[in-house]
Structure formats: C-alpha cells, structure tokens
Design a protein around this motif. Structure first.
Motif, mmCIF file in Angstrom:
data_model
loop_
_atom_site.group_PDB
_atom_site.id
_atom_site.type_symbol
_atom_site.label_atom_id
_atom_site.label_comp_id
_atom_site.label_asym_id
_atom_site.label_seq_id
_atom_site.Cartn_x
_atom_site.Cartn_y
_atom_site.Cartn_z
ATOM 1 N N HIS A 1 13.915 -20.906 -21.354
ATOM 2 C CA HIS A 1 15.072 -20.204 -21.913
ATOM 3 C C HIS A 1 14.572 -19.124 -22.871
ATOM 4 O O HIS A 1 13.553 -19.309 -23.543
ATOM 5 C CB HIS A 1 15.978 -21.190 -22.664
ATOM 6 N N GLU B 1 25.679 -16.283 -26.703
ATOM 7 C CA GLU B 1 24.872 -16.244 -25.483
ATOM 8 C C GLU B 1 25.655 -16.869 -24.309
ATOM 9 O O GLU B 1 26.632 -17.601 -24.504
ATOM 10 C CB GLU B 1 23.570 -17.021 -25.671
ATOM 11 N N GLU B 2 25.203 -16.583 -23.106
ATOM 12 C CA GLU B 2 25.732 -17.274 -21.933
ATOM 13 C C GLU B 2 25.306 -18.739 -21.997
ATOM 14 O O GLU B 2 24.290 -19.084 -22.611
ATOM 15 C CB GLU B 2 25.192 -16.636 -20.651
ATOM 16 N N GLU B 3 26.083 -19.597 -21.377
ATOM 17 C CA GLU B 3 25.719 -21.021 -21.367
ATOM 18 C C GLU B 3 24.350 -21.183 -20.706
ATOM 19 O O GLU B 3 24.123 -20.688 -19.603
ATOM 20 C CB GLU B 3 26.750 -21.835 -20.602
ATOM 21 N N GLN C 1 21.511 -22.154 -18.503
ATOM 22 C CA GLN C 1 21.418 -22.769 -17.184
ATOM 23 C C GLN C 1 20.046 -22.473 -16.595
ATOM 24 O O GLN C 1 19.559 -21.352 -16.682
ATOM 25 C CB GLN C 1 22.500 -22.213 -16.241
ATOM 26 N N SER D 1 17.503 -21.383 -14.009
ATOM 27 C CA SER D 1 17.683 -20.359 -12.978
ATOM 28 C C SER D 1 17.512 -20.938 -11.579
ATOM 29 O O SER D 1 16.812 -21.937 -11.370
ATOM 30 C CB SER D 1 16.685 -19.218 -13.183
ATOM 31 N N ARG E 1 21.606 -26.364 -24.020
ATOM 32 C CA ARG E 1 23.069 -26.378 -23.918
ATOM 33 C C ARG E 1 23.708 -27.098 -25.097
ATOM 34 O O ARG E 1 24.765 -26.700 -25.591
ATOM 35 C CB ARG E 1 23.510 -27.027 -22.598
ATOM 36 N N TRP F 1 23.457 -24.728 -28.048
ATOM 37 C CA TRP F 1 24.349 -23.589 -27.811
ATOM 38 C C TRP F 1 25.815 -23.978 -28.001
ATOM 39 O O TRP F 1 26.593 -23.240 -28.612
ATOM 40 C CB TRP F 1 24.114 -23.064 -26.395
ATOM 41 N N ARG G 1 28.374 -22.286 -30.607
ATOM 42 C CA ARG G 1 29.605 -21.647 -30.142
ATOM 43 C C ARG G 1 30.829 -22.257 -30.824
ATOM 44 O O ARG G 1 31.757 -21.531 -31.215
ATOM 45 C CB ARG G 1 29.738 -21.785 -28.619
#
Length: 260
Positions: A39, A65-67, A69, A71, A96, A99, A103
């Motif tokens: 990440h 940030e985007e969740e 995941q 790749s 996650r 994060w 969030r």
C-alpha cells in the motif's frame, strides 16, 4: 518524520490470523521483491510481541484515500508464494482498519460538533417537560386546564428537540455502521471515543443502530427506540396518570383531545 500508525495484533484484538511462523518461508520466497504491491502508505512489517504475529506500520491515513484493496495484479501474480500473498492480504486488512477509523473521524467529527448543542437542547426541553408535569402535584384544581396548556407546550418543545437530535444521530449511526462493515466488530471505533477526542462528552447521547431510524411499524408511536419514540412513551405514561387522577376525582374522563 512521517507519523506512523502501528497495528499490533493481537494486542489490539484485530482478529487477524497469525502473520508469520518461523521456518515457513523459504529463502527464495524471502528474497522475492513484493515492494511494488505494498500500500502507498505502508512503512514496514515486523514480528509482533507474540510469536506468529506481525505488526504493520503505515504513514497516517487521512480518511480521504480510496479504500485500501490489494491490486488485481498482485492477486494474479503467480510468482508470489502462498506466504507472500497471505502477508499482502493481511497488510491490506490492517490498512483498511486504519483507513476506516481515519475516515470515521473525518466524517463524524463535524456532525458530532453539531450534535452537541442539539443534545443540550434536548436535555433542557426534556427536563422542562418533567418539571411541568411535576407541577401538577401543587396545582390547584381550578388551575389544571392552564397547567395542561403548559404541559402540551412542553411536550411539543421536547418532541421538536428529540426529532432534531434523531436526525443527526441517524447520520452518525450510519457512519459508525459503515466503519464496522469495513473493519469488523472487533475493530470498531466508538462514536463516543471520537467525540472525546474532540473534547465532547457523548457518553449519554442516545444513538441507536441505523435500522431503528427506518420508517417501519417499529417506529410508530410507543414502539421504536429513537429518542422521539422514548419521549412518546413517557408522554403517554404522563397522560395516563392524569386520566387516573381525573377518574379518581370523579371528573369526566380526560381525552387526548384536551391534551393535544
């Protein structure tokens, strides 16, 4: 220096499976470079305090940030060993969790700040309702109708305050539910903790599970668990007590129409 946020398992009860067992990784696997799959905020992974566990450290998440995941490229990479794939999977599990908490803090913070005065308004209106009802103990018989008017005014003020708090409580409840969905129940971040970080005391706030705020038969007067539902139950109990007194006094029954 960049701020680091370590995720320590099992000390923080993340519920993640053991990350590493000594002797299970071959020299070739250990030499394979998987850095391209980390990440972007990943800093390092190192053995935890207990055997078989790993501590993952990241730069601070902002919640924007985007969740995190893993790749598709990493998932489909057949050159990775099972141990390496598992390590990356656990890394993203940890990411996650962090994060989701960042969030929640970002999204819930402004709402919690807005909710604080609404809760104060509710508690003041609720106390006024109770105080107005208690005044019936010292109200002369000839003054009951005037006192009933004051009671209905107090009821309406309390109901308005309860509905205002319920509206923002529903939004907070859904944010909390989403954080749990991402991180799991063992890694939930209580709203009262976020509030405390902001200098707010939310220990008494009535925020229930999102389903309680959905329009349904459970939300009809006298049933649901929203703040306004609890208020309606209390109002109904007060009115019933007044009817009992009226009946014992030999007066005509006190109808709801006289109280609304």
């Amino acid at each position: 220096m960049a701020e680091l946020i370590p995720l320590k398992t099992p000390l923080d009860d993340t519920g993640l499976m053991p990350r590493y067992q000594p002797g299970t990784m071959t020299r070739a696997a250990m030499a394979t470079d998987i850095s391209r799959y980390h990440h972007p905020l990943f800093v390092r992974a190192e053995p935890g305090r207990y055997e078989g566990w790993m501590t993952y450290s990241f730069q601070a998440f902002t919640g924007l940030e985007e969740e995190p995941q893993m790749s598709l490229e990493a998932i489909r990479d057949r050159t990775l060993t099972r141990e390496q794939s598992a390590a990356l999977s656990h890394e993203y599990d940890a990411a996650r969790i962090l994060w989701s908490k960042a969030r929640l803090r970002r999204q819930a913070g402004p709402l919690l700040t807005k909710a604080a005065p609404l809760w104060e308004a509710w508690t003041a209106a609720h106390e006024q309702l109770r105080a107005t009802f208690r005044e019936f103990w010292t109200t002369e018989d000839g003054r009951w109708r005037a006192q009933l008017l004051r009671l209905t005014d107090a009821e309406r003020a309390a109901e308005s305050a309860a509905e205002a708090f319920d509206e923002i409580a529903e939004k907070l409840s859904r944010l909390a539910e989403e954080q749990i969905r991402v991180a799991g129940e063992d890694e939930d971040l209580p709203l009262r903790t976020v509030a405390q970080e902001l200098g707010l005391d939310a220990s008494d706030w009535h925020i229930v599970w999102p389903d309680a705020y959905k329009p349904s038969t459970l939300s009809w007067r006298g049933f649901g668990d929203r703040l306004v539902d609890r208020l309606h139950k209390e109002i109904d109990a007060q009115r019933e007590r007044l009817r009992e007194v009226q009946a014992m006094a030999g007066d005509k029954d006190l109808s709801d129409s006289e109280l609304v």
